[in-house]
Design a protein around this motif. Structure first.
Motif, PDB file in Angstrom:
ATOM      1  N   GLY A 195       0.786  -1.224   0.000  1.00 16.19           N
ATOM      2  CA  GLY A 195       0.000   0.000   0.000  1.00 16.19           C
ATOM      3  C   GLY A 195       0.821   1.280   0.000  1.00 16.19           C
ATOM      4  O   GLY A 195       0.248   2.379  -0.052  1.00 16.19           O
ATOM      5  N   TRP A 196       2.161   1.149   0.042  1.00 17.86           N
ATOM      6  CA  TRP A 196       2.985   2.369   0.080  1.00 17.86           C
ATOM      7  C   TRP A 196       2.794   3.203  -1.184  1.00 17.86           C
ATOM      8  O   TRP A 196       2.711   4.443  -1.105  1.00 17.86           O
ATOM      9  CB  TRP A 196       4.465   1.996   0.231  1.00 17.86           C
ATOM     10  N   ALA A 197       2.730   2.570  -2.341  1.00 17.01           N
ATOM     11  CA  ALA A 197       2.601   3.310  -3.596  1.00 17.01           C
ATOM     12  C   ALA A 197       1.310   4.133  -3.614  1.00 17.01           C
ATOM     13  O   ALA A 197       1.295   5.269  -4.117  1.00 17.01           O
ATOM     14  CB  ALA A 197       2.632   2.358  -4.788  1.00 17.01           C
ATOM     15  N   GLU A 198       0.234   3.576  -3.050  1.00 18.04           N
ATOM     16  CA  GLU A 198      -1.025   4.317  -3.007  1.00 18.04           C
ATOM     17  C   GLU A 198      -0.912   5.524  -2.072  1.00 18.04           C
ATOM     18  O   GLU A 198      -1.441   6.605  -2.366  1.00 18.04           O
ATOM     19  CB  GLU A 198      -2.164   3.400  -2.544  1.00 18.04           C
ATOM     20  N   THR A 199      -0.204   5.347  -0.948  1.00 19.60           N
ATOM     21  CA  THR A 199       0.022   6.467  -0.036  1.00 19.60           C
ATOM     22  C   THR A 199       0.835   7.560  -0.721  1.00 19.60           C
ATOM     23  O   THR A 199       0.550   8.761  -0.585  1.00 19.60           O
ATOM     24  CB  THR A 199       0.761   5.988   1.229  1.00 19.60           C
ATOM     25  N   TRP A 200       1.843   7.150  -1.464  1.00 18.16           N
ATOM     26  CA  TRP A 200       2.665   8.112  -2.195  1.00 18.16           C
ATOM     27  C   TRP A 200       1.810   8.919  -3.172  1.00 18.16           C
ATOM     28  O   TRP A 200       1.925  10.150  -3.239  1.00 18.16           O
ATOM     29  CB  TRP A 200       3.773   7.372  -2.933  1.00 18.16           C
ATOM     30  N   GLN A 201       0.956   8.229  -3.891  1.00 18.16           N
ATOM     31  CA  GLN A 201       0.087   8.910  -4.849  1.00 18.16           C
ATOM     32  C   GLN A 201      -0.815   9.916  -4.161  1.00 18.16           C
ATOM     33  O   GLN A 201      -0.998  11.046  -4.638  1.00 18.16           O
ATOM     34  CB  GLN A 201      -0.760   7.887  -5.618  1.00 18.16           C
ATOM     35  N   ARG A 202      -1.399   9.529  -3.037  1.00 11.81           N
ATOM     36  CA  ARG A 202      -2.285  10.454  -2.315  1.00 11.81           C
ATOM     37  C   ARG A 202      -1.520  11.699  -1.884  1.00 11.81           C
ATOM     38  O   ARG A 202      -2.035  12.823  -1.995  1.00 11.81           O
ATOM     39  CB  ARG A 202      -2.890   9.758  -1.087  1.00 11.81           C
ATOM     40  N   ARG A 203      -0.316  11.503  -1.379  1.00 12.49           N
ATOM     41  CA  ARG A 203       0.463  12.659  -0.935  1.00 12.49           C
ATOM     42  C   ARG A 203       0.850  13.555  -2.111  1.00 12.49           C
ATOM     43  O   ARG A 203       0.815  14.781  -2.008  1.00 12.49           O
ATOM     44  CB  ARG A 203       1.721  12.185  -0.208  1.00 12.49           C
ATOM     45  N   MET A 204       1.245  12.933  -3.203  1.00 13.30           N
ATOM     46  CA  MET A 204       1.674  13.726  -4.349  1.00 13.30           C
ATOM     47  C   MET A 204       0.520  14.519  -4.964  1.00 13.30           C
ATOM     48  O   MET A 204       0.735  15.595  -5.535  1.00 13.30           O
ATOM     49  CB  MET A 204       2.298  12.824  -5.420  1.00 13.30           C
ATOM     50  N   ARG A 205      -0.703  14.018  -4.832  1.00 18.12           N
ATOM     51  CA  ARG A 205      -1.855  14.692  -5.438  1.00 18.12           C
ATOM     52  C   ARG A 205      -2.579  15.620  -4.469  1.00 18.12           C
ATOM     53  O   ARG A 205      -3.534  16.292  -4.859  1.00 18.12           O
ATOM     54  CB  ARG A 205      -2.823  13.653  -5.999  1.00 18.12           C
ATOM     55  N   SER A 206      -2.139  15.636  -3.218  1.00 27.51           N
ATOM     56  CA  SER A 206      -2.770  16.525  -2.241  1.00 27.51           C
ATOM     57  C   SER A 206      -2.399  17.977  -2.533  1.00 27.51           C
ATOM     58  O   SER A 206      -1.438  18.266  -3.241  1.00 27.51           O
ATOM     59  CB  SER A 206      -2.355  16.139  -0.821  1.00 27.51           C
ATOM     60  N   ARG A 207      -3.162  18.874  -1.947  1.00 30.19           N
ATOM     61  CA  ARG A 207      -3.030  20.303  -2.262  1.00 30.19           C
ATOM     62  C   ARG A 207      -1.662  20.840  -1.840  1.00 30.19           C
ATOM     63  O   ARG A 207      -1.186  20.591  -0.738  1.00 30.19           O
ATOM     64  CB  ARG A 207      -4.136  21.071  -1.553  1.00 30.19           C
ATOM     65  N   LEU A 208      -1.038  21.614  -2.731  1.00 31.15           N
ATOM     66  CA  LEU A 208       0.210  22.283  -2.389  1.00 31.15           C
ATOM     67  C   LEU A 208      -0.060  23.376  -1.354  1.00 31.15           C
ATOM     68  O   LEU A 208      -1.099  24.021  -1.382  1.00 31.15           O
ATOM     69  CB  LEU A 208       0.833  22.923  -3.632  1.00 31.15           C
ATOM     70  N   VAL A 209       0.886  23.572  -0.460  1.00 34.89           N
ATOM     71  CA  VAL A 209       0.774  24.633   0.545  1.00 34.89           C
ATOM     72  C   VAL A 209       1.320  25.916  -0.070  1.00 34.89           C
ATOM     73  O   VAL A 209       2.508  25.980  -0.421  1.00 34.89           O
ATOM     74  CB  VAL A 209       1.563  24.275   1.817  1.00 34.89           C
ATOM     75  N   PRO A 210       0.500  26.939  -0.232  1.00 32.67           N
ATOM     76  CA  PRO A 210       0.985  28.159  -0.897  1.00 32.67           C
ATOM     77  C   PRO A 210       2.000  28.907  -0.032  1.00 32.67           C
ATOM     78  O   PRO A 210       1.963  28.842   1.195  1.00 32.67           O
ATOM     79  CB  PRO A 210      -0.286  28.982  -1.094  1.00 32.67           C
ATOM     80  N   ALA A 211       2.880  29.615  -0.681  1.00 27.64           N
ATOM     81  CA  ALA A 211       3.829  30.466   0.028  1.00 27.64           C
ATOM     82  C   ALA A 211       3.067  31.619   0.677  1.00 27.64           C
ATOM     83  O   ALA A 211       2.182  32.210   0.050  1.00 27.64           O
ATOM     84  CB  ALA A 211       4.881  31.005  -0.933  1.00 27.64           C
ATOM     85  N   PRO A 212       3.357  31.963   1.922  1.00 27.36           N
ATOM     86  CA  PRO A 212       2.626  33.057   2.589  1.00 27.36           C
ATOM     87  C   PRO A 212       3.001  34.418   2.007  1.00 27.36           C
ATOM     88  O   PRO A 212       4.126  34.624   1.540  1.00 27.36           O
ATOM     89  CB  PRO A 212       3.085  32.946   4.044  1.00 27.36           C
TER      90      PRO A 212
END
Length: 511
Positions: free
Chosen positions: A141-158
């Motif tokens: 399941g690591w590959a699926e976790t990696w995919q979720r993290r990579m597709r999650s929202r980027l944190v914008p620069a303040p």
């Protein structure tokens, strides 16, 4: 008033997509700190080239904080003593940092800092960094976790960073011992090219130029020592120092792929197909980037010990120093190997295929233990990343027990990837007058031609340090025997269960 929050920068030297910074800002006013640690500065895997990139990144990061109204502090010393001293003059309620998978020194340091924070009553927030999972129970399941993290929202620069008033911060830093506020020594910085400079802006610019222009021929050209410097992304330095997040690179590649699909709805051409293939390959390598770092996260001992005890004693504990020096200095008598080592020492970069070849040559042809050759490459790779480096050193030395044994033929590599000899001629200029055919095995050049070109093999350029066919046969037979032993003992299965990619079953890996 909300309590002060400390953002601790390590290998995450950026403003954008920085979750600890966002978390700290949501909790209260913030101050950032980077600590120059003598044990890291003078470690066996550190070089002045790393200091140069670090300086680039820190200068830009400090300017980014200041432009947003925030305070960025650089300190020097051993952790957690530096934090303890800072906490006394500038009390902070929490430390915010990314989880870091680096070398044994950083692993021990992080444990010390966590223990200190608990004793001092300081809350420790360590947030995931990219696709590496801390305390991973299973690779399933690591590959699926990696995919979720990579597709999650980027944190914008303040846009703005709220820090205490400048006078308070300045007074606190001034109250620290002088040796914590000043550098322990200056480093001589070599001439450098823009390919290997540091900083967030350079990382983003490099990614943009790759995705918009340079990367079209990436899939085909990535193995060529002549074409790869331009065709590869060259963001590895930014990733190693955290000036660019893997997630940002992954999402930028996906966006570029979507743009290409939209552009080609009304037209079909070879350029679009070529781009598509290159982007797929690029995204795959971002996945493997985290895959290999995960191995070191799961088993930190892999920096210095074999995957399985069956490989202990495989190669001499004390290296043949003549072989080690010849390999290090680019004097083995194998032109492409020597060109790669000389190039690496000057530029700090090689394409992956050539990295694998020089490590394979050292491990198989010269029968040197990776623990003697790996530190040389660690110091010379400007993009040195321990999780990738040490697992690749073992992989290219055949000591994982689960990967196919690949003994690179340096003559074949030269014929396939430097057929015209441009790379060898550039980095081994004593051979430059030889014909293309003679560049592959210059010792076979007729003596009269050697004399006419002013390069007599054995005088102006060394004879091969070992006989290729003999060394190849010895290594092949020895490695297959020990790999079979690893499979019979069950150690290969144990390694696969803990570290293997679930994309390929063990049986397919061990054929």
């Amino acid at each position: 008033m909300a309590a002060l929050q400390l953002v601790w920068y390590k290998r995450d030297l950026r403003i954008a997509d920085h979750a600890p910074l966002a978390g700290a800002m949501a909790a209260g006013p913030v101050v950032a700190v980077y600590v120059h640690e003598p044990e890291q500065q003078y470690a066996t895997d550190r070089d002045v080239r790393h200091e140069r990139v670090l300086r680039d990144a820190l200068d830009e990061l400090k300017a980014s904080w200041q432009a947003r109204g925030g305070h960025f502090i650089e300190l020097h010393g051993v952790l957690p003593a530096v934090f303890d001293a800072l906490h006394r003059v500038l009390p902070f309620a929490a430390i915010w940092a990314h989880e870091e998978t680096w070398n044994a020194l950083s692993y021990a340091r992080d444990r010390r800092v966590r223990a200190w924070a608990k004793h001092a009553g300081v809350t420790m927030h360590e947030l995931p960094s990219n696709g590496v999972v801390r305390r991973l129970a299973s690779r399933d399941g690591w590959a699926e976790t990696w995919q979720r993290r990579m597709r999650s929202r980027l944190v914008p620069a303040p846009d703005r960073i709220a820090s205490p008033d400048a006078a308070t911060t300045t007074a606190a830093v001034t109250a620290l011992p002088e040796d914590m506020r000043t550098s322990t020594g200056a480093h001589v910085v070599p001439p450098w090219s823009d390919w290997q400079r540091g900083g967030e802006a350079r990382g983003h610019d490099m990614l943009l130029s790759f995705l918009s222009a340079r990367g079209q021929d990436y899939r085909r050209a990535m193995s060529s020592p002549n074409e790869a410097p331009e065709a590869c992304s060259r963001i590895s330095v930014a990733l190693a120092f955290g000036s660019l997040s893997v997630r940002h690179a992954y999402q930028a590649a996906r966006q570029r792929a979507r743009e290409l699909r939209d552009d080609t709805r009304n037209r079909r051409d070879g350029d679009a197909a070529q781009w598509s293939q290159s982007l797929v390959s690029f995204a795959s390598r971002l996945h493997w980037h985290c895959h290999f770092i995960q191995k070191l996260e799961d088993e930190p001992r892999l920096e210095t010990t074999h995957y399985a005890p069956v490989f202990d004693g495989l190669r001499p504990a004390e290296p043949d120093m003549d072989h080690l020096r010849a390999w290090r200095d680019g004097q083995t008598g194998y032109p492409l190997v020597d060109a790669c080592m000389r190039s690496l020492r000057v530029t700090g970069w090689l394409t992956f295929r050539m990295r694998a070849m020089v490590m394979s040559f050292a491990s198989y042809h010269l029968w040197l233990d990776w623990r003697h050759t790996g530190p040389v490459l660690a110091r010379w790779f400007t993009d040195y990343e321990p999780g990738i480096h040490w697992t690749q050193c073992q992989m290219q030395s055949g000591t994982t027990g689960i990967n196919t044994i690949r003994i690179y033929n340096p003559y074949k590599q030269a014929e396939e990837h430097d057929a015209a000899g441009a790379f060898v001629r550039r980095w081994v200029p004593e051979l430059s007058a030889l014909s293309d055919a003679d560049l592959v095995r210059p010792e076979h050049t007729p003596l009269i031609m050697q004399q006419m070109t002013g390069c007599v093999i054995g005088r102006d350029y060394p004879l091969p340090i070992v006989h290729h066919e003999t060394a190849y046969a010895f290594a092949r037979d020895r490695m297959h025997a020990i790999k079979q032993a690893a499979q019979r003992s069950g150690s290969a299965q144990q390694v696969y269960d803990r570290h293997g990619s679930r994309r390929t079953p063990l049986e397919a890996r061990t054929r």
